[in-house]
Design an enzyme around this catalytic site. Structure first.
Site, mmCIF file in Angstrom:
data_model
loop_
_atom_site.group_PDB
_atom_site.id
_atom_site.type_symbol
_atom_site.label_atom_id
_atom_site.label_comp_id
_atom_site.label_asym_id
_atom_site.label_seq_id
_atom_site.Cartn_x
_atom_site.Cartn_y
_atom_site.Cartn_z
ATOM 1 C CB VAL A 15 -3.532 4.925 -5.683
ATOM 2 C CG1 VAL A 15 -3.324 5.821 -6.863
ATOM 3 C CG2 VAL A 15 -2.354 4.965 -4.761
ATOM 4 C CG ASP A 16 -6.578 11.046 -6.281
ATOM 5 O OD1 ASP A 16 -5.967 11.651 -5.377
ATOM 6 O OD2 ASP A 16 -7.167 11.619 -7.200
ATOM 7 C CG ASP A 55 -1.760 1.167 1.428
ATOM 8 O OD1 ASP A 55 -1.585 2.163 0.694
ATOM 9 O OD2 ASP A 55 -2.635 1.107 2.307
ATOM 10 C CB ILE A 56 1.641 3.810 -2.568
ATOM 11 C CG1 ILE A 56 2.918 4.600 -2.908
ATOM 12 C CG2 ILE A 56 0.395 4.675 -2.673
ATOM 13 C CD1 ILE A 56 3.029 4.992 -4.359
ATOM 14 C CB SER A 95 -2.683 5.202 -16.618
ATOM 15 O OG SER A 95 -2.659 6.606 -16.728
ATOM 16 C CB THR A 96 -2.677 -0.007 -14.609
ATOM 17 O OG1 THR A 96 -2.257 0.076 -13.242
ATOM 18 C CG2 THR A 96 -1.510 0.257 -15.516
HETATM 19 P P1 ADP Z 1 -5.748 5.550 -12.461
HETATM 20 O O1 ADP Z 1 -6.978 6.429 -12.438
HETATM 21 O O2 ADP Z 1 -4.485 6.318 -12.822
HETATM 22 O O3 ADP Z 1 -5.933 4.322 -13.259
HETATM 23 P P2 ADP Z 1 -6.170 4.115 -9.930
HETATM 24 O O4 ADP Z 1 -5.951 4.608 -8.559
HETATM 25 O O5 ADP Z 1 -7.563 3.745 -10.328
HETATM 26 O O6 ADP Z 1 -5.513 5.202 -10.898
HETATM 27 O O7 ADP Z 1 -5.257 2.842 -10.159
HETATM 28 C C1 ADP Z 1 -3.868 2.883 -10.318
HETATM 29 C C2 ADP Z 1 -3.259 1.676 -9.650
HETATM 30 O O8 ADP Z 1 -3.151 1.925 -8.244
HETATM 31 C C3 ADP Z 1 -4.067 0.385 -9.784
HETATM 32 O O9 ADP Z 1 -3.166 -0.644 -10.165
HETATM 33 C C4 ADP Z 1 -4.591 0.149 -8.375
HETATM 34 O O10 ADP Z 1 -4.707 -1.240 -8.105
HETATM 35 C C5 ADP Z 1 -3.489 0.746 -7.543
HETATM 36 N N1 ADP Z 1 -3.811 1.118 -6.155
HETATM 37 C C6 ADP Z 1 -5.003 1.387 -5.572
HETATM 38 N N2 ADP Z 1 -4.844 1.692 -4.267
HETATM 39 C C7 ADP Z 1 -3.491 1.613 -4.004
HETATM 40 C C8 ADP Z 1 -2.674 1.806 -2.859
HETATM 41 N N3 ADP Z 1 -3.189 2.156 -1.680
HETATM 42 N N4 ADP Z 1 -1.322 1.625 -2.982
HETATM 43 C C9 ADP Z 1 -0.781 1.301 -4.170
HETATM 44 N N5 ADP Z 1 -1.498 1.113 -5.295
HETATM 45 C C10 ADP Z 1 -2.839 1.257 -5.204
#
Ligand code: ADP
Length: 187
Positions: free
Chosen positions: A39-40, A16-17, A123-124
């Site tokens: 993630v945002d 988890d980032i 973006s994924t």
């Molecule tokens: P985008 O809109 O750029 O596609 P997302 O947040 O929907 O951004 O997804 C980008 C990546 O982040 C996905 O692979 C998702 O699984 C991952 N992600 C979601 N939450 C976290 C987190 N807490 N830490 C790291 N990666 C995450």
């Protein structure tokens, strides 16, 4: 899995980032810096309202670029908000814009003298970029930056992949790229 080029180490981990203690973490932001899901949402929840306030003051960020705020309550001192492209079939400069989102984040980190940074897979998620293509672009951008900045301030770059499947894709892709470039890995 990790690799060293000059004074900088690249590693790939699952996690988890928002929990990372690198000096900066990168957010997969939208162009309005408005906050969202994925993630945002996780970064804004963990970092608190200060991050959204700073984002409001900045106002927005074009696709393919990045801006920086403080990290609020996060362990990371800074959040770099990078705006990757929405995937619309691949013929709309998506590859170029995704590469640029990574390179803009790294340029900003370098400019600020940041020594360690964590990236999610931009973006994924909601933006729909196919993970194998995105992983290749992401890792190529980072390896290119590391090759060109061997004595810069940045000493550690971490990809924090959310799922074991995403981690596997990034690992396989990195192995292939290193082989193509004749770079040796450490385990
Ligand atoms: P985008 O809109 O750029 O596609 P997302 O947040 O929907 O951004 O997804 C980008 C990546 O982040 C996905 O692979 C998702 O699984 C991952 N992600 C979601 N939450 C976290 C987190 N807490 N830490 C790291 N990666 C995450």
């Amino acid at each position: 899995m990790e690799v060293r080029i000059g004074g900088c180490r690249l590693s790939l981990i699952q996690g988890d980032i928002t929990k990372q203690d690198t000096e900066a973490i990168v957010n997969a932001a939208n162009a309005r810096l408005a906050g969202g899901g994925g993630v945002d949402g996780a970064i804004h929840r963990a970092g608190g309202p200060i991050i959204a306030e700073e984002c409001r003051k900045i106002g927005g960020c074009p696709t393919g670029k990045a801006v920086i705020t403080s990290g609020g309550n996060l362990k990371a001192k800074y959040v770099i908000h990078a705006v990757g492209p929405i995937y619309r079939g691949g013929q709309n400069r998506e590859a170029e814009l995704l590469r640029s989102a990574y390179l803009s984040s790294l340029a900003l980190a370098k400019e600020r003298g940041i020594t360690s940074i964590s990236f999610p897979s931009l973006s994924t998620g909601a933006y729909g970029y196919p993970i194998k293509e995105a992983a290749r672009i992401a890792l190529q951008a980072v390896l290119d930056f590391m090759t060109e900045n061997q004595s810069g301030p940045l000493q550690e770059i971490v990809f924090v992949l959310f799922t074991p499947q995403d981690l596997s894709v990034y690992q396989e892709t990195l192995q292939a790229l290193l082989q193509e470039r004749g770079i040796k890995t450490q385990t």
